[in-house]
Design a protein around this motif. Structure first.
Motif, mmCIF file in Angstrom:
data_model
loop_
_atom_site.group_PDB
_atom_site.id
_atom_site.type_symbol
_atom_site.label_atom_id
_atom_site.label_comp_id
_atom_site.label_asym_id
_atom_site.label_seq_id
_atom_site.Cartn_x
_atom_site.Cartn_y
_atom_site.Cartn_z
ATOM 1 N N ALA A 19 0.837 -1.201 0.000
ATOM 2 C CA ALA A 19 0.000 0.000 0.000
ATOM 3 C C ALA A 19 0.868 1.246 0.000
ATOM 4 N N LYS A 20 1.985 1.181 0.748
ATOM 5 C CA LYS A 20 2.881 2.349 0.795
ATOM 6 C C LYS A 20 3.492 2.600 -0.570
ATOM 7 N N ILE A 21 3.885 1.505 -1.251
ATOM 8 C CA ILE A 21 4.474 1.648 -2.587
ATOM 9 C C ILE A 21 3.466 2.272 -3.545
ATOM 10 N N ASP A 22 2.204 1.880 -3.363
ATOM 11 C CA ASP A 22 1.169 2.467 -4.211
ATOM 12 C C ASP A 22 0.860 3.907 -3.823
ATOM 13 N N GLY A 23 1.569 4.437 -2.838
ATOM 14 C CA GLY A 23 1.432 5.844 -2.510
ATOM 15 C C GLY A 23 0.360 6.170 -1.493
ATOM 16 N N ALA A 24 -0.054 5.190 -0.702
ATOM 17 C CA ALA A 24 -1.088 5.469 0.303
ATOM 18 C C ALA A 24 -0.487 6.266 1.457
ATOM 19 N N ASN A 25 -1.185 7.318 1.890
ATOM 20 C CA ASN A 25 -0.714 8.010 3.085
ATOM 21 C C ASN A 25 -1.256 7.286 4.314
ATOM 22 N N LYS A 26 -0.889 7.812 5.500
ATOM 23 C CA LYS A 26 -1.223 7.064 6.718
ATOM 24 C C LYS A 26 -2.722 6.866 6.890
ATOM 25 N N LEU A 27 -3.485 7.922 6.581
ATOM 26 C CA LEU A 27 -4.932 7.847 6.761
ATOM 27 C C LEU A 27 -5.535 6.816 5.816
ATOM 28 N N ASN A 28 -5.098 6.864 4.540
ATOM 29 C CA ASN A 28 -5.585 5.889 3.569
ATOM 30 C C ASN A 28 -5.212 4.478 3.982
ATOM 31 N N LEU A 29 -3.974 4.350 4.445
ATOM 32 C CA LEU A 29 -3.478 3.047 4.864
ATOM 33 C C LEU A 29 -4.384 2.478 5.947
ATOM 34 N N PHE A 30 -4.713 3.336 6.929
ATOM 35 C CA PHE A 30 -5.559 2.867 8.018
ATOM 36 C C PHE A 30 -6.949 2.534 7.500
ATOM 37 N N TRP A 31 -7.507 3.438 6.708
ATOM 38 C CA TRP A 31 -8.903 3.310 6.315
ATOM 39 C C TRP A 31 -9.131 2.151 5.337
ATOM 40 N N TYR A 32 -8.218 1.990 4.367
ATOM 41 C CA TYR A 32 -8.478 1.014 3.304
ATOM 42 C C TYR A 32 -7.765 -0.320 3.507
ATOM 43 N N VAL A 33 -6.706 -0.342 4.317
ATOM 44 C CA VAL A 33 -5.968 -1.598 4.479
ATOM 45 C C VAL A 33 -6.173 -2.171 5.878
ATOM 46 N N ILE A 34 -5.858 -1.362 6.907
ATOM 47 C CA ILE A 34 -5.851 -1.907 8.260
ATOM 48 C C ILE A 34 -7.265 -2.136 8.780
ATOM 49 N N LEU A 35 -8.113 -1.123 8.632
ATOM 50 C CA LEU A 35 -9.460 -1.217 9.203
ATOM 51 C C LEU A 35 -10.242 -2.429 8.697
ATOM 52 N N PRO A 36 -10.274 -2.688 7.372
ATOM 53 C CA PRO A 36 -11.008 -3.886 6.937
ATOM 54 C C PRO A 36 -10.452 -5.168 7.546
ATOM 55 N N LEU A 37 -9.129 -5.202 7.757
ATOM 56 C CA LEU A 37 -8.525 -6.430 8.276
ATOM 57 C C LEU A 37 -8.811 -6.639 9.764
ATOM 58 N N ILE A 38 -8.985 -5.549 10.516
ATOM 59 C CA ILE A 38 -9.259 -5.743 11.946
ATOM 60 C C ILE A 38 -10.757 -5.652 12.236
ATOM 61 N N ARG A 39 -11.570 -5.577 11.183
ATOM 62 C CA ARG A 39 -13.010 -5.438 11.424
ATOM 63 C C ARG A 39 -13.610 -6.571 12.248
ATOM 64 N N PRO A 40 -13.250 -7.845 11.969
ATOM 65 C CA PRO A 40 -13.823 -8.910 12.805
ATOM 66 C C PRO A 40 -13.506 -8.722 14.285
ATOM 67 N N ALA A 41 -12.258 -8.363 14.581
ATOM 68 C CA ALA A 41 -11.873 -8.163 15.982
ATOM 69 C C ALA A 41 -12.627 -6.984 16.583
ATOM 70 N N LEU A 42 -12.793 -5.921 15.798
ATOM 71 C CA LEU A 42 -13.519 -4.748 16.296
ATOM 72 C C LEU A 42 -14.975 -5.086 16.568
ATOM 73 N N LEU A 43 -15.542 -5.926 15.704
ATOM 74 C CA LEU A 43 -16.939 -6.311 15.874
ATOM 75 C C LEU A 43 -17.115 -7.088 17.180
ATOM 76 N N ILE A 44 -16.209 -8.039 17.408
ATOM 77 C CA ILE A 44 -16.242 -8.804 18.665
ATOM 78 C C ILE A 44 -16.123 -7.849 19.844
ATOM 79 N N ALA A 45 -15.159 -6.916 19.746
ATOM 80 C CA ALA A 45 -14.947 -5.968 20.838
ATOM 81 C C ALA A 45 -16.212 -5.151 21.061
ATOM 82 N N LEU A 46 -16.854 -4.730 19.965
ATOM 83 C CA LEU A 46 -18.073 -3.923 20.075
ATOM 84 C C LEU A 46 -19.159 -4.689 20.844
ATOM 85 N N ILE A 47 -19.374 -5.954 20.463
ATOM 86 C CA ILE A 47 -20.430 -6.738 21.119
ATOM 87 C C ILE A 47 -20.066 -7.007 22.579
#
Lengths: 282, 290
Positions: B188-216
């Motif tokens: 993602a960095k090579i493709d030019g993603a900045n930190k916000l994009n990196l978090f929003w488009y790469v990291i967040l989708p990957l930790i969504r299951p864990a976040l969902l569990i945490a939410l419940i």
């Protein structure tokens, strides 16, 4: 690495280190407050401006705690009894169940696991209301046994799931080989599963222990003078109408939470792994 | 070994845990539902009341306030826990020197009794000699009477509760974060993603299951919050921080109105089941697959 490189690495990481320090300091505020205040002369606890370090380190709070609040020793003893037996009972109930859920594949066992999980979602407070008159009726209110049964039951589901995940990782071939050699099921369990499960038994025992040691709600609702645990007594000390003896409160808190903190640090790694082994896969 | 004998052994091994769950949870739970439909007070004969208790609590403005307070408490509390818990986990996903020690320190609240955290925070928030007011004073802010003003009491409670439960989110989100393959982040960095994009488009989708569990998880646990509130505010001032669990406690254990108290319990139970059902479904799917 040249020194220039290292310097630039340090300056680049500096903001993160500052952030880390803020987070860590923020996290230990109450712990630090309790520990440092417990070594202050009572007068200094009310100092305005407050002091960060005790001006004069004293152990008098601890000495006076046991003089002023002799019940505290009994409360600690109650906590220890309840904690110990909750650990023993939870392990002896959960390990066989976990073994069954891991090795017995008939649908009836899967379904019963789901039933267990579903029932476990019931909030503890909801059962407190009906339990109160029932316990009074059968003479079990204010007893160690009540707390032990409550703590064991409310921890049993999560502990069973953690143990099951662990036993899943023990190759079944070892057991099959033992059966071929003529071992009975009991022998397989006691000579293979039990020794191999030791890490998870230790970790879950400490999880249960730390829960039972710290639990407040059931202890508060179901004990009075006989089985009152340390957290309940400490909360009562702060609710005192005749003025709170903060020196005693902080000394009691330190005596109560230092063993629990050591517990947590011992199991830190297993805790993170155990809690998430089932959770992050979905 | 025959299949029947094997099943019998399996059931025998499950017997103790089932006995506990049945006697300690299920039967009292059913008894709570029965109690909620009865006039039930100590020393008086138990009589059938139908839905009277429910009508009574639903008509009680204090219960309505408790219900609203619970929702406020859960929404604000859980959001704060998730935001800060994830933030701390993100910070720790960079490896620091001494990582294990720092993690041990931030997890410390988990090893402490709600009673003791409550009492210590009560001292910190004390309006006469508490360090928090002193810090505010140094910043030029007038002393705040934390537990005598409704909004301040609520804010203090939220702060304490969030503080106590950040580690609960951390231990779910942190393992998910560190299991993200570094190649993905690099790509993602090579493709030019900045930190916000990196978090929003790469990291967040990957930790969504864990976040969902945490939410419940956090929602269920915040719904039943009791110890901290009791020690810190007892629901006051003037019921400003009285959530449903405190209302239930007062009805049942202070006024000994067991029927209405049980009815509140049933309401809490229904709300919990609605929120927990996706998690039960997910866990049961996992159980059936493995």
């Amino acid at each position: 690495m040249t020194s220039n490189n290292m310097l630039s690495k340090i300056t680049r990481n500096l903001p993160y280190w500052i952030l880390l320090m803020i987070v860590v300091l923020w996290s230990i505020i109450p712990i630090y407050t309790a520990i440092s205040s417990s070594f202050k002369i009572p007068r200094e606890i009310f100092n305005y401006p407050p002091t960060y370090f005790p001006a004069e380190v004293t152990f008098s709070n601890f000495a006076r705690l046991f003089e002023d609040v002799p019940e505290f020793v009994i409360a600690l003893r109650n906590s220890a009894i309840v904690t110990f037996f909750s650990m023993v009972l939870t392990i002896s109930v959960c390990l066989p169940a976990a073994y069954t859920f891991s090795r017995f594949k008939a649908p009836v066992f899967r379904r019963s696991a789901i039933v267990l999980i579903a029932i476990r979602m019931f909030p503890p407070l909801v059962i407190s209301v009906p339990l109160f008159p029932i316990l009074n009726e059968i003479g079990l209110s204010d007893s160690h046994l009540t707390l032990i049964l409550l703590y064991t039951t409310f921890q049993s589901t999560i502990i069973t799931l953690i143990m099951k995940a662990y036993i899943d990782g023990i190759p079944i071939e070892i057991e099959e080989a033992a059966y071929v050699d003529g071992a009975t099921m009991y022998q397989v369990f006691s000579r293979i599963i039990l020794p191999l499960s030791r890490p998870v038994i230790v970790a879950t025992a400490i999880m249960v222990g730390s829960y039972a040691w710290n639990e407040f709600q059931f202890g508060f609702l179901f004990t009075s003078t006989n089985a009152r645990t340390a957290p309940v007594l400490i909360a009562e000390m702060v609710g005192s109408l005749t003025g709170v003896q903060w020196g005693n409160v902080f000394a009691a808190s330190v005596v109560q939470f230092v063993p629990a903190l050591i517990f947590l640090w011992v199991i830190q790694n297993q805790l993170i792994r155990g809690m998430t082994s089932g959770a992050t896969k979905g | 070994m025959t299949l029947h004998k094997r099943s019998a052994i399996g059931l025998a091994l499950l017997l103790p845990i089932f006995l506990l769950i049945i006697f300690v949870v299920l039967i009292p739970e059913i008894w709570a539902i029965v109690m909620s439909m009865a006039n039930y007070r100590p020393g008086a004969p138990i009589t059938y009341a139908g839905l009277e208790n429910y009508q009574k609590i639903l008509g009680d403005p204090n219960f309505k306030d408790a219900f609203i307070n619970t929702i406020r408490f859960v929404i604000f509390g859980v959001s704060l826990q998730l935001v800060f818990g994830t933030g701390v986990a993100l910070l720790f996903s960079r490896q620091f020197w001494g990582q294990k020690l720092w993690i041990a320190l931030i997890l410390a609240p988990m090893a402490m009794s709600p009673a003791i955290l409550g009492t210590t925070w009560k001292y910190l928030f004390n309006s006469e000699f508490g360090p928090i007011n002193f810090t505010l004073y140094q910043m030029g802010i007038e002393p705040i009477y934390w537990f005598t003003q409704a909004n301040y009491a609520f804010a203090a409670l939220l702060l304490v509760y969030t503080w106590n439960h950040i580690p609960g989110v951390f231990i779910l989100v942190y393992p998910a974060l560190i299991s993200i393959p570094p190649e993905l982040v690099e790509a993602a960095k090579i493709d030019g993603a900045n930190k916000l994009n990196l978090f929003w488009y790469v990291i967040l989708p990957l930790i969504r299951p864990a976040l969902l569990i945490a939410l419940i998880f956090r929602t269920i646990i915040s719904l039943r919050a009791f110890g901290e509130i009791l020690v810190l505010t007892k629901g006051g001032p003037f019921r400003a921080t009285e959530v449903m669990s405190i209302y239930l406690y007062k009805e049942g254990f202070v006024y000994f109105s067991w029927g209405t108290s049980a009815a509140v319990g049933v309401v809490i139970l229904i709300v919990t089941i609605v929120i927990a059902s996706p998690q039960i479904r997910m866990l049961s799917r996992q159980m059936m697959e493995s």
